[in-house]
Design an enzyme around this catalytic site. Structure first.
Site, short mmCIF file in Angstrom:
data_model
loop_
_atom_site.label_atom_id
_atom_site.label_comp_id
_atom_site.label_asym_id
_atom_site.label_seq_id
_atom_site.Cartn_x
_atom_site.Cartn_y
_atom_site.Cartn_z
N THR A 18 0.88 -1.19 0.00
CA THR A 18 0.00 0.00 0.00
C THR A 18 0.91 1.23 0.00
O THR A 18 1.38 1.64 -1.05
CB THR A 18 -0.93 0.01 1.24
OG1 THR A 18 -0.15 -0.17 2.41
CG2 THR A 18 -1.97 -1.09 1.12
N LYS A 22 3.78 -7.08 3.77
CA LYS A 22 3.57 -5.65 3.55
C LYS A 22 3.10 -5.06 4.87
O LYS A 22 2.53 -5.78 5.71
CB LYS A 22 2.55 -5.38 2.44
CG LYS A 22 1.16 -5.91 2.68
CD LYS A 22 0.24 -5.00 3.45
CE LYS A 22 0.20 -3.63 2.83
NZ LYS A 22 -0.60 -2.72 3.67
N THR A 73 -3.26 -2.49 7.15
CA THR A 73 -2.93 -3.85 7.54
C THR A 73 -1.54 -4.35 7.29
O THR A 73 -0.88 -3.98 6.35
CB THR A 73 -3.87 -4.82 6.79
OG1 THR A 73 -5.17 -4.57 7.22
CG2 THR A 73 -3.52 -6.24 7.05
N GLU A 79 6.17 4.33 7.59
CA GLU A 79 5.79 5.64 7.06
C GLU A 79 6.55 6.73 7.79
O GLU A 79 6.38 6.93 8.98
CB GLU A 79 4.29 5.85 7.21
CG GLU A 79 3.50 4.98 6.24
CD GLU A 79 2.02 4.96 6.57
OE1 GLU A 79 1.63 5.54 7.59
OE2 GLU A 79 1.27 4.34 5.80
N ASN A 139 -0.72 10.21 7.15
CA ASN A 139 -1.94 9.71 7.77
C ASN A 139 -3.02 10.77 7.97
O ASN A 139 -4.14 10.45 8.32
CB ASN A 139 -1.60 9.02 9.09
CG ASN A 139 -0.89 7.72 8.84
OD1 ASN A 139 -1.49 6.76 8.38
ND2 ASN A 139 0.43 7.72 9.06
#
Lengths: 409, 409
Positions: free
Chosen positions: A151, A177, A188, A272, A404
């Site tokens: 993702t 992932k 997830t 991230e 986010n």
């Protein structure tokens, strides 16, 4: 210590494919299939969240019904198919049915995984295209397959390890992932691990449970837990090497532990906005459970993560987080060391910054040098028991907030 | 609903002062005294962190020994006097002793509070100057006193409320600092509440415990818990109004509840980098405890807080956080509403965005308009019981990371 390879050569009897089904706008790989030529003994570990996505509910059901004859796993991105009600469950079933159809297996021999935004229905036309393309392009391109489940991950994450039994040698290979959080944007953590070793159902489930407990369940990025988290282990026995003796079971467990630990750490490294990889080693706690609670609380502390980002050796935040972990803890008995790098052995030689309830007379400059490194290891000695646990975590950066703050649009 | 004033007029028998003792570099107010002309019945609620700062340990001891004859509270900034060992405890004692000396009271009649960096010793020379200056300047400048306990707070936070008994009317007044996190930089939430009403020790402790449970314990900014968190209530009876009947106790509780709720919300509003004030109302949970667990988990979720910051009505993150709260929760029974503003009554008329395990057909534009407001209220209806709780929280912004990434330097 088993040697982990960051690539995957062929695993006997397994074929894979990662394709662009049109789910992602930018033409990137977005749908994948992992297929075995023969029935697989299959184990699964799923999210403990009470809100479980449709694919999780379907896979749990299938692994209860026929854990010894699974043949394929189909994974889509963009939509998590979570909070989608009865329609979502039907879409998960028909995804599996389409894959089974294309592969000439029974519908209940296929598992599904989804990742992406929750509350959106699967675009079944694109899923159909993905199944068609992937089933027509099965091969050994594991890197493309790992890329097709990403993702916000920045790179495909895969690895393999070899082992042997009296009958011969086998391979364990896995893709994962995560995008750095255990629950990235509710997108997830997904992992598929395959092996050509022979295992029975009980052995497979037990081995995966143990391996997950010391790997995927030991990484903390933001403490959130996804609706879709899934780890699968498929064993097809095609190498001819069957795990049967206790020694062989121990070797298999060691190899699986090392592979899952590597994959879990890859998830943290590719987080991230992550700029620091932090190992938290909690030792001499009242119990292993207490050690894990303390490590998880430190790893999830916003103040601690902010300090990591700022390269601030703020031991006070670490000790205070330990104090509120709900575990036995007495600062007067505790000591804290920090060392550069990821090698836990180094900790023993690390810089002691806290001891006996007070800071040591360490030099801030020396601590700052360590904190400025891309990876560091903290060892918190609770000084009250024999419990221990190691947690891998990271800092929180401005970029995390950016990523986010506006994921869905 | 008792009317809260954002100012404090004189409270009978109490004198205060906020001064610059040289603790803060920029000449700002950094030390304060709250003093009563007569002995006070005193109650305290302290951090549950196992790592307790020296002032917390000293105050807990004094409130056990003589909860009916406290006269003063001395508060310093810059150093939290936490993780400072035996020396730290001695420094806390001598701070109290110096204050008592200057005020002509016994050493064990003075309490102390500290906030700032942990692991540093109190600069006793500056503390001495603070005691000297403050004791020589006692008066009714509550705003300066509230300013003198601030750390990264952007404004002094104070308020008062009036009540009455058969004997006459009384005032309850309070100051608080927090800087937006319950544990700002481990710099703590501190609050001193005084009243000229007459209470007995048991009443005071019970009233403060109840008030704190529905105010300071219901705000979540980063989920961290300080080594120094302290809330004190001093009652000197100087108004002549004594709380004695059940009705009078109920009125006093109502007034104290309203004042502490106001002060707690002020802490959230003045949060580090806060751009959104969010009320989380959890209703129809299995129990009040479950409702609070769910609200606290949503309020502490990094993904949820990031979405608030990004004005993203990401109901999926809220529902998923509820699912991992360790409370009874079934998404199929739940519904979620959002409304602009802080008025909980509005929620009933809010926009329903999730219901029966799935998103409703709400318009993203309408939700986005609400999320763009500076304050909003979410109501999560769990649909399984009668439990409820209201939590006040906020978003997490880039500025939070900046402030906390490099606090000590």
């Amino acid at each position: 210590m088993p040697k982990i390879s960051s690539t995957i050569d062929a695993v006997a009897g397994f074929q894979v494919a990662g394709v662009h089904a049109g789910l992602k706008k930018d033409g990137a790989l977005d749908f994948s299939l992992v297929v075995s030529d023969v029935d697989c003994v299959t184990a699964g570990v799923f999210t403990r969240n009470k809100v479980k996505a449709a694919p999780v509910l379907l896979d749990m059901e299938r692994l209860t019904q026929n854990p010894d004859r699974i043949r394929a796993v189909a994974t889509n991105t963009i939509s998590a198919n979570a909070c989608t009600g009865r329609v979502g469950l039907e879409n998960a079933r028909s995804t599996a049915a389409m894959a089974a159809d294309a592969l000439g297996i029974a519908a209940d021999q296929a598992l599904v995984m989804s990742t992406g935004v929750i509350g959106t229905h699967l675009p079944m036309d694109k899923i159909a295209r993905g199944v068609k393309l992937a089933s027509a392009n099965l091969g050994a391109d594991w890197r493309a397959t790992a890329a097709a489940i990403m993702t916000t991950d920045t790179r495909p994450k895969l690895g393999s390890v070899k082992g042997k039994t009296a009958d011969g040698s086998y391979t364990i290979a896995g893709i994962v992932k995560g995008a750095g959080m255990i629950a990235p944007n509710m997108a997830t953590m997904l992992s598929v691990i395959v092996t050509d070793a022979g295992l029975d159902v009980a052995e497979a489930q037990d081995a995966l449970r143990r391996a997950t407990a010391q790997s995927f369940n030991r990484i903390v990025v933001d403490g959130d837990t996804s609706t879709n988290d899934t780890v699968l282990l498929l064993a097809n026995g095609m190498s001819g090497a069957t795990v049967s003796s206790d020694d062989e079971r121990a070797e298999f467990q060691g190899a699986l532990d090392a592979l899952t630990r590597y994959l879990a750490q890859e998830v943290v490294r590719d987080g991230e906005g992550v700029t620091k990889f932090v190992t938290l080693e909690v030792i001499k706690a009242a119990s292993d459970g207490d050690a894990e609670r303390i490590g998880q609380t430190i790893g999830a502390s916003l103040l601690t993560k902010s300090a990591f980002y700022g390269s601030d050796a703020n031991w006070g935040r670490i000790v205070a987080a330990a104090g509120r972990a709900g575990a036995a803890f007495d600062p007067d008995c505790a000591s804290l060391r920090v060392a550069a790098g990821e090698d836990r052995a180094q900790d023993r030689a690390g810089l002691e910054i806290f001891s006996g309830g007070m800071p040591t007379d360490y030099q801030e400059a020396e601590a700052a040098d360590i904190m400025a490194q891309p990876s560091m290891t903290f060892t918190l000695d609770c000084g009250i028991g024999a419990g221990q646990a190691t947690i891998w975590t990271c800092d929180i950066s401005h970029e995390y907030i950016s990523i986010n703050g506006d994921y869905r649009s």
